[in-house]
Write a protein that holds these residues in place. Sequence first.
Motif, short mmCIF file in Angstrom:
data_model
loop_
_atom_site.label_atom_id
_atom_site.label_comp_id
_atom_site.label_asym_id
_atom_site.label_seq_id
_atom_site.Cartn_x
_atom_site.Cartn_y
_atom_site.Cartn_z
N HIS A 247 0.85 -1.19 0.00
CA HIS A 247 0.00 0.00 0.00
C HIS A 247 0.89 1.25 0.00
N PHE A 248 0.67 2.12 -0.97
CA PHE A 248 1.48 3.33 -1.06
C PHE A 248 0.58 4.55 -1.27
N LYS A 249 1.04 5.66 -0.72
CA LYS A 249 0.37 6.95 -0.96
C LYS A 249 1.32 7.78 -1.82
N PHE A 250 0.76 8.35 -2.90
CA PHE A 250 1.51 9.25 -3.76
C PHE A 250 0.90 10.64 -3.64
N VAL A 251 1.76 11.62 -3.47
CA VAL A 251 1.38 13.01 -3.64
C VAL A 251 2.26 13.53 -4.77
N ILE A 252 1.63 13.89 -5.87
CA ILE A 252 2.38 14.34 -7.04
C ILE A 252 1.82 15.70 -7.48
N VAL A 253 2.72 16.67 -7.61
CA VAL A 253 2.37 17.99 -8.10
C VAL A 253 3.13 18.18 -9.41
N SER A 254 2.38 18.24 -10.51
CA SER A 254 3.02 18.26 -11.83
C SER A 254 2.22 19.07 -12.84
N ASP A 255 2.93 19.73 -13.75
CA ASP A 255 2.28 20.45 -14.85
C ASP A 255 1.61 19.49 -15.82
N ILE A 256 2.00 18.22 -15.79
CA ILE A 256 1.41 17.21 -16.67
C ILE A 256 -0.11 17.13 -16.43
N PHE A 257 -0.56 17.43 -15.22
CA PHE A 257 -1.97 17.30 -14.87
C PHE A 257 -2.83 18.48 -15.35
N GLU A 258 -2.21 19.52 -15.88
CA GLU A 258 -2.97 20.67 -16.39
C GLU A 258 -3.97 20.20 -17.44
N GLY A 259 -5.22 20.62 -17.29
CA GLY A 259 -6.25 20.30 -18.27
C GLY A 259 -6.81 18.89 -18.16
N MET A 260 -6.32 18.10 -17.23
CA MET A 260 -6.82 16.74 -17.05
C MET A 260 -7.85 16.72 -15.93
N HIS B 143 -1.01 -3.67 -3.75
CA HIS B 143 -2.45 -3.88 -3.61
C HIS B 143 -3.24 -2.59 -3.84
N ALA B 144 -2.69 -1.45 -3.38
CA ALA B 144 -3.46 -0.21 -3.46
C ALA B 144 -2.54 1.01 -3.53
N LEU B 145 -3.03 2.01 -4.26
CA LEU B 145 -2.37 3.31 -4.32
C LEU B 145 -3.37 4.37 -3.89
N ALA B 146 -2.98 5.19 -2.93
CA ALA B 146 -3.77 6.36 -2.55
C ALA B 146 -3.16 7.52 -3.32
N LEU B 147 -3.93 8.11 -4.23
CA LEU B 147 -3.40 9.12 -5.13
C LEU B 147 -3.92 10.51 -4.78
N HIS B 148 -2.98 11.43 -4.66
CA HIS B 148 -3.28 12.83 -4.43
C HIS B 148 -2.50 13.58 -5.50
#
Length: 103
Positions: A38-51, A73-78
């Motif tokens: 089980h992992f938590k990701f916090v990703i801040v990226s310009d790639i997400f613009e417009g998505m 098993h699981a990803l907690a995505l932020h």
Amino acid sequence: MSKQQALLAKIHTEFRPHFVAVENESHLHSSGRGADSHFKFVIVSDIFEGMSRVQRHQTVYQLFADDLKNGIHALALHLYTKEEWMARGEVFPSSPNCSGVGL
């Protein structure tokens, strides 16, 4: 290289983030401490613009498809754009304990 480091390396390569954190949260779940499930990701990226939020999640899940088939098993995505991250005060999101802990 630990699983956490390998995940982080993939994120850096694919998303070129302004901020990133990868946290192993396996100890919060029934898999226990020392597991890589089980992992938590916090990703801040310009790639997400417009998505949309769904498109962002799909992009991350696609990148980690093999990992999800082989032990994770699981990803907690932020997932945020730089503007969204700054607007929320750059607050690191917390995760709730899994109801299966200690079972």
